[in-house]
Design an enzyme around this catalytic site. Structure first.
Site, PDB file in Angstrom:
ATOM      1  N   ARG A 122      61.311   4.598 -18.820  1.00 41.84           N
ATOM      2  CA  ARG A 122      60.786   5.117 -17.556  1.00 41.84           C
ATOM      3  C   ARG A 122      59.433   5.760 -17.798  1.00 41.84           C
ATOM      4  NH1 ARG A 122      63.562   2.481 -14.958  1.00 41.84           N
ATOM      5  NH2 ARG A 122      65.088   3.030 -13.376  1.00 41.84           N
ATOM      6  N   HIS A 124      56.393  -3.023 -14.799  1.00 37.59           N
ATOM      7  CA  HIS A 124      57.803  -2.598 -14.666  1.00 37.59           C
ATOM      8  C   HIS A 124      58.708  -3.801 -14.354  1.00 37.59           C
ATOM      9  CE1 HIS A 124      60.708   0.883 -13.524  1.00 37.59           C
ATOM     10  NE2 HIS A 124      61.375  -0.166 -13.977  1.00 37.59           N
TER      11      HIS A 124
HETATM   12  P1  NAP Z   1      72.504   3.849 -21.041  1.00 35.17           P
HETATM   13  O1  NAP Z   1      73.501   2.794 -21.408  1.00 35.17           O
HETATM   14  O2  NAP Z   1      72.919   4.973 -20.178  1.00 35.17           O
HETATM   15  O3  NAP Z   1      71.925   4.419 -22.421  1.00 35.17           O
HETATM   16  C1  NAP Z   1      71.094   5.539 -22.481  1.00 35.17           C
HETATM   17  C2  NAP Z   1      70.884   5.914 -23.926  1.00 35.17           C
HETATM   18  O4  NAP Z   1      69.986   7.031 -23.981  1.00 35.17           O
HETATM   19  C3  NAP Z   1      72.195   6.372 -24.591  1.00 35.17           C
HETATM   20  O5  NAP Z   1      72.248   5.914 -25.917  1.00 35.17           O
HETATM   21  C4  NAP Z   1      72.070   7.895 -24.547  1.00 35.17           C
HETATM   22  O6  NAP Z   1      72.778   8.554 -25.581  1.00 35.17           O
HETATM   23  C5  NAP Z   1      70.572   8.068 -24.750  1.00 35.17           C
HETATM   24  N1  NAP Z   1      70.155   9.382 -24.267  1.00 35.17           N
HETATM   25  C6  NAP Z   1      70.193   9.882 -23.020  1.00 35.17           C
HETATM   26  N2  NAP Z   1      69.757  11.147 -22.996  1.00 35.17           N
HETATM   27  C7  NAP Z   1      69.436  11.460 -24.268  1.00 35.17           C
HETATM   28  C8  NAP Z   1      68.940  12.633 -24.890  1.00 35.17           C
HETATM   29  N3  NAP Z   1      68.703  13.762 -24.208  1.00 35.17           N
HETATM   30  N4  NAP Z   1      68.726  12.592 -26.225  1.00 35.17           N
HETATM   31  C9  NAP Z   1      68.988  11.469 -26.937  1.00 35.17           C
HETATM   32  N5  NAP Z   1      69.456  10.328 -26.395  1.00 35.17           N
HETATM   33  C10 NAP Z   1      69.687  10.331 -25.082  1.00 35.17           C
HETATM   34  O7  NAP Z   1      71.234   3.195 -20.360  1.00 35.17           O
HETATM   35  P2  NAP Z   1      70.711   1.683 -20.492  1.00 35.17           P
HETATM   36  O8  NAP Z   1      71.499   0.795 -19.610  1.00 35.17           O
HETATM   37  O9  NAP Z   1      70.600   1.334 -21.921  1.00 35.17           O
HETATM   38  O10 NAP Z   1      69.238   1.841 -19.844  1.00 35.17           O
HETATM   39  C11 NAP Z   1      68.301   2.740 -20.393  1.00 35.17           C
HETATM   40  C12 NAP Z   1      67.146   2.946 -19.447  1.00 35.17           C
HETATM   41  O11 NAP Z   1      66.308   1.796 -19.436  1.00 35.17           O
HETATM   42  C13 NAP Z   1      67.516   3.118 -17.967  1.00 35.17           C
HETATM   43  O12 NAP Z   1      67.934   4.440 -17.692  1.00 35.17           O
HETATM   44  C14 NAP Z   1      66.217   2.781 -17.272  1.00 35.17           C
HETATM   45  O13 NAP Z   1      65.439   3.938 -17.113  1.00 35.17           O
HETATM   46  C15 NAP Z   1      65.529   1.826 -18.254  1.00 35.17           C
HETATM   47  N6  NAP Z   1      65.404   0.466 -17.726  1.00 35.17           N
HETATM   48  C16 NAP Z   1      64.163  -0.075 -17.543  1.00 35.17           C
HETATM   49  C17 NAP Z   1      64.038  -1.368 -17.094  1.00 35.17           C
HETATM   50  C18 NAP Z   1      62.699  -2.017 -16.962  1.00 35.17           C
HETATM   51  O14 NAP Z   1      62.595  -3.104 -16.384  1.00 35.17           O
HETATM   52  N7  NAP Z   1      61.641  -1.449 -17.497  1.00 35.17           N
HETATM   53  C19 NAP Z   1      65.184  -2.133 -16.800  1.00 35.17           C
HETATM   54  C20 NAP Z   1      66.422  -1.564 -16.980  1.00 35.17           C
HETATM   55  C21 NAP Z   1      66.530  -0.253 -17.452  1.00 35.17           C
HETATM   56  P3  NAP Z   1      74.388   8.468 -25.655  1.00 35.17           P
HETATM   57  O15 NAP Z   1      74.684   7.052 -26.079  1.00 35.17           O
HETATM   58  O16 NAP Z   1      74.740   9.439 -26.690  1.00 35.17           O
HETATM   59  O17 NAP Z   1      74.904   8.773 -24.278  1.00 35.17           O
HETATM   60  C1  GLV Z   2      64.901  -0.870 -13.879  1.00 35.82           C
HETATM   61  O1  GLV Z   2      63.954  -0.206 -14.101  1.00 35.82           O
HETATM   62  C2  GLV Z   2      66.250  -0.417 -13.993  1.00 35.82           C
HETATM   63  O2  GLV Z   2      66.469   0.787 -14.202  1.00 35.82           O
HETATM   64  O3  GLV Z   2      67.160  -1.258 -13.884  1.00 35.82           O
END
Ligand code: NAP
Ligand code: GLV
Length: 284
Positions: free
Chosen positions: A199, A247
């Site tokens: 993000r 994005h």
């Molecule tokens: P997720 O499964 O919720 O994983 C989040 C990870 O971040 C987990 O490993 C979590 O730790 C870690 N985390 C959260 N807060 C933390 C902190 N304070 N300190 C250390 N680690 C922390 O999320 P995801 O599905 O992988 O997605 C991640 C992010 O990618 C989304 O929230 C979104 O913002 C972004 N995204 C971007 C796009 C794009 O097109 N650019 C698309 C999709 C998603 P734990 O495992 O210990 O809980």
């Molecule tokens: C895209 O940014 C998502 O969070 O899925």
């Protein structure tokens, strides 16, 4: 389909991506909200968000697309593509020493559904891969760090930093001057590289620009920005060592996402169970 919702009292489930604040509060029969994306920061910023269960997208299609983006950009910097592209524009035929993937230390911040998949694929390509998360993890082939204590050693050993964290109260602004100056300065690429597809709120763009100018940071690939679309005045558009994408690192089609959500609704109706629920306190 919004904005033509018919009778709001007929709506049991809302499938949303960045709805206007207040829209969901006007659906009196709502049983659950499904976010058509992984990050829920924009939803949680709406103080009127109904207190019904909120599920986010966790989907193999999305993970595959995000890993494509991450692997592509890691390889782009690893194989010095920005340098070769600039040389091509000058018709300059010149090779440069190419380190092996095993000599390059990649660090993935966030080991959730997206970060863990990307880390595994980078490890398969031979990169020395580590990850950082909030809670302790054990992933085959990945050197796992966690929590505040794990952050500095994780950064100190990282040549290419991949950020796949959610934007929460604890992570906003985490990519700042201090973090960037903690990345390894002794790596074989000649300087650390930042790849942020998490993000824009995670990064302090003025600090990234300053680090690029001072050489603390060698290059960056950025898919997300403090303000989106990235304003025309941003120097990041023109920086020779920066790759800007709009994005869309993991832009999944609506169809594969809706299939998973329909399954969720069926299970919820029959058993009351919902997966991928957001912890509103934690913010992800
Ligand atoms: P997720 O499964 O919720 O994983 C989040 C990870 O971040 C987990 O490993 C979590 O730790 C870690 N985390 C959260 N807060 C933390 C902190 N304070 N300190 C250390 N680690 C922390 O999320 P995801 O599905 O992988 O997605 C991640 C992010 O990618 C989304 O929230 C979104 O913002 C972004 N995204 C971007 C796009 C794009 O097109 N650019 C698309 C999709 C998603 P734990 O495992 O210990 O809980
Ligand atoms: C895209 O940014 C998502 O969070 O899925």
């Amino acid at each position: 389909v919004w904005p033509d919702l018919g009778d709001p009292a007929d709506i049991d489930y809302a499938l949303v991506w960045m709805p206007e604040p207040g829209v969901l509060a006007n659906l009196p029969a709502l049983k659950a909200i499904f976010n058509l994306g992984a990050g829920v920061d924009h939803l949680l910023a709406d103080p009127s968000l109904p207190k019904v269960p909120l599920a986010r997208t966790v989907d193999p299609d999305m993970a595959m697309r995000m890993s494509e983006y991450v692997v592509f950009h890691v390889l782009l910097h690893h194989r010095q593509h920005l340098l070769y592209a600039a040389q091509q524009r000058r018709q300059q035929w010149q090779g440069h020493p190419q380190p092996a993937a095993s000599e390059v230390r990649v660090g993935v911040m966030g080991l959730g559904s997206l970060g863990a998949d990307a880390a595994r694929k980078l490890s398969l390509l031979g990169f020395a891969t580590a990850g950082w998360s909030r809670s302790e993890k054990s992933l085959a082939g990945i050197d796992c760090f966690h929590g505040t204590d794990g952050l500095k050693p994780f950064l100190n050993r990282t040549d290419i930093l991949v950020v796949l964290l959610p934007a929460t109260d604890r992570t906003k602004g985490i990519i700042d001057a201090r973090l960037l100056s903690s990345l390894a300065q002794d790596g074989v690429l000649g300087g650390p590289v930042l790849i942020n597809a998490g993000r824009g709120a995670l990064q302090v763009e003025a600090d990234i620009e300053a680090a690029l100018d001072s050489g603390t940071l060698k290059a960056a690939s950025l898919d997300v920005f403090e303000e989106e679309p990235l304003p025309p005045s941003s120097p990041l558009w023109h920086h020779p060592n920066v790759v800007v994408t709009p994005h869309n690192a993991a832009d999944s089609g609506a169809l594969p996402l809706c299939r998973g959500i329909l399954e969720q609704i069926r299970t919820f109706e029959s058993s009351g169970i919902l997966r991928h629920l957001v912890d509103r306190q934690r913010g992800y």
